[in-house]
Each structure stands twice: as structure tokens, then as C-alpha cells.
Design a protein around this motif. Sequence first.
Motif, PDB file in Angstrom:
ATOM      1  N   ARG A 162      -1.210 -25.447  28.929  1.00 38.97           N
ATOM      2  CA  ARG A 162      -0.837 -24.920  30.235  1.00 38.97           C
ATOM      3  C   ARG A 162      -1.750 -23.740  30.566  1.00 38.97           C
ATOM      4  N   ARG A 163      -3.048 -24.001  30.522  1.00 34.88           N
ATOM      5  CA  ARG A 163      -4.025 -22.918  30.634  1.00 34.88           C
ATOM      6  C   ARG A 163      -3.869 -22.116  31.920  1.00 34.88           C
ATOM      7  N   HIS A 164      -3.590 -22.789  33.032  1.00 34.64           N
ATOM      8  CA  HIS A 164      -3.468 -22.069  34.301  1.00 34.64           C
ATOM      9  C   HIS A 164      -2.284 -21.114  34.287  1.00 34.64           C
ATOM     10  N   LEU A 165      -1.204 -21.505  33.570  1.00 35.96           N
ATOM     11  CA  LEU A 165      -0.050 -20.609  33.467  1.00 35.96           C
ATOM     12  C   LEU A 165      -0.370 -19.413  32.582  1.00 35.96           C
ATOM     13  N   VAL A 166      -1.127 -19.664  31.496  1.00 34.62           N
ATOM     14  CA  VAL A 166      -1.548 -18.578  30.601  1.00 34.62           C
ATOM     15  C   VAL A 166      -2.394 -17.564  31.365  1.00 34.62           C
ATOM     16  N   LEU A 167      -3.355 -18.065  32.131  1.00 37.15           N
ATOM     17  CA  LEU A 167      -4.232 -17.171  32.876  1.00 37.15           C
ATOM     18  C   LEU A 167      -3.476 -16.445  33.983  1.00 37.15           C
ATOM     19  N   GLY A 173       1.806 -11.696  20.548  1.00 34.87           N
ATOM     20  CA  GLY A 173       1.238 -11.958  21.869  1.00 34.87           C
ATOM     21  C   GLY A 173       0.059 -12.904  21.800  1.00 34.87           C
ATOM     22  N   GLY A 174      -0.831 -12.706  20.809  1.00 33.86           N
ATOM     23  CA  GLY A 174      -1.966 -13.615  20.638  1.00 33.86           C
ATOM     24  C   GLY A 174      -1.528 -15.006  20.234  1.00 33.86           C
ATOM     25  N   TRP A 175      -0.499 -15.086  19.398  1.00 29.64           N
ATOM     26  CA  TRP A 175       0.025 -16.395  18.965  1.00 29.64           C
ATOM     27  C   TRP A 175       0.570 -17.171  20.158  1.00 29.64           C
ATOM     28  N   VAL A 176       1.281 -16.488  21.039  1.00 25.27           N
ATOM     29  CA  VAL A 176       1.809 -17.143  22.242  1.00 25.27           C
ATOM     30  C   VAL A 176       0.657 -17.668  23.094  1.00 25.27           C
ATOM     31  N   ALA A 177      -0.406 -16.851  23.251  1.00 26.34           N
ATOM     32  CA  ALA A 177      -1.553 -17.288  24.049  1.00 26.34           C
ATOM     33  C   ALA A 177      -2.198 -18.537  23.459  1.00 26.34           C
ATOM     34  N   THR A 197      -6.043  -9.965  24.906  1.00 28.97           N
ATOM     35  CA  THR A 197      -7.228  -9.929  24.043  1.00 28.97           C
ATOM     36  C   THR A 197      -7.658 -11.337  23.648  1.00 28.97           C
ATOM     37  N   TYR A 198      -6.703 -12.146  23.204  1.00 25.70           N
ATOM     38  CA  TYR A 198      -7.032 -13.524  22.826  1.00 25.70           C
ATOM     39  C   TYR A 198      -7.491 -14.330  24.043  1.00 25.70           C
ATOM     40  N   THR A 199      -6.782 -14.168  25.163  1.00 28.18           N
ATOM     41  CA  THR A 199      -7.106 -14.933  26.373  1.00 28.18           C
ATOM     42  C   THR A 199      -8.496 -14.582  26.890  1.00 28.18           C
ATOM     43  N   LEU A 200      -8.816 -13.295  26.965  1.00 31.97           N
ATOM     44  CA  LEU A 200     -10.125 -12.870  27.469  1.00 31.97           C
ATOM     45  C   LEU A 200     -11.257 -13.395  26.592  1.00 31.97           C
TER      46      LEU A 200
END
Length: 242
Positions: free
Chosen positions: A26-31, A16-20, A148-151
Motif C-alpha cells: 500500500r505504498r501510496h498510503l505509506v507515502l 515505526g520503521g517496521w510498520v513502513a 527515515t525508512y520511507t525516505l
Amino acid sequence: MAVVVALGAFLMTLFGGWVAQRVTDRRHLVLGLAGGLMLGVVGLDLLPEALEAAGQEVFGVPQALLLFVGGFLFAHVVERLLATRRAAHGAETGERTPQVGLVAAAAMVLHSLMDGVALGAAFQVGGGMGATVALAVITHDFADGFNTYTLTSLYGNARRKAVAMLLADAVAPIAGAGLATLLTLPEELLGSYLGFFGGALLYLAAAEILPEAHHAHPARSTLLCTVAGVAFVWLVVGLSGG
């Protein structure tokens, strides 16, 4: 057996972190996806569990819901206090507060630790219960790793810190499964924690992640990612039998 299954959760969290990390362009899609995953985890997973474990009423309101609101307000107050402190030291208005991301990620790590404890306890009850909980833990740990990675990175922390928190989140279910062989947490305490954590997570999703996702890219695709995140958690909950 529980520790072996927790290794699957470890790998899923890292995935999951690797995908993030891989979709930063595509930051807006990630968020948008992260916001949907967080909303789904809170509304479809954490809150129902909290109400079941700590549903007794305090002055006419279930204890879990009081703590849910308390967690929301706590996250709001902490975020505002840290932002005010940075403003007093000359930081630019609207600049992200790295401490908020680290605290949020630490809460995710604690949640994953509790997942491991639940996994270990379920295998003590019986193989069938263990298999059900294992499915839930392994599949939704993808969302945990992603969030976790995104936050951590969203709030301006260095990549190494985001990776460190991701690794801690991945190891947490293994540690929790090991702890379950040594101790048993009272159900009411676990339910109270889930309620409080759910409220804090909802604040981050609704007040921070989703507004940021749509700020520069108010696209339909971002909204679809949010809906997809909720749908994914619903699928996980459904497959695991609730």
C-alpha cells in the motif's frame, strides 16, 4: 534515567520503521501517512520550538524563520543539482536520486540525536520536565522511524541501506542522552538547527513525498492518511504539553 528512557525511543523508532516495511503493498498510503507526519512534525513541533529558542529578529524577520526558508531552498537546490547531475550521466528523466534519500535520512538521524540531547538536559532540570520530554520523544520517534525508512527507500536505495539508516536513527536518541551528560548546546544554536531542518523537511514532504503519494493513486484514502499523520503529531504535542 535519561538513557533508560532513550531505550524506549530506540524501540519506538524501530517499530515505526517496521510498520513502513510491512505495508509496502500500500505504498501510496505509506507515502500519504509519511507526508502527513512530516508536515505535522514541521508545523506543530519543530517550527514552534525553533521560534521559541531562536526568535530574535534579523532585519525584521525572526532568525528561525529565515533559516526555515533557507533549509527549504537548500533542500530544493541540492535535489535539483543531484537530479541534473544524474541526467547528465544518462539517467532517465524523473528517476529518483538515491543521495537525496540518504541525506534526508541522515538529517532525521541528527534530529533524533538532538532529541536525545534534549531528553538528557530535561532530566538534569528535573524529573517532571524529563517525563514530559520523554513522552514527546518516545511517541514522535515512531514518526521518525517511519519517515527515515520511507525516505531512504523512496529514493531508490537498497533495503539494507534503509535498514542501516533506521538503526542509526534508533540509536541516535541514546547517544544524544549520553552526550547531554558531557555538554550543553546553546539554546539559540539548537533553535537555528530546528528551523533549518524544518524547512528542508517541509520541502521533501510538499515537493516529493505527497506528489508521489497521489501520482498513481489519487485516492481519498491517501488524503485521509495524510490528515491522520498530522492529527497524530498534534495529539503527541498536546499530550506532551507542547
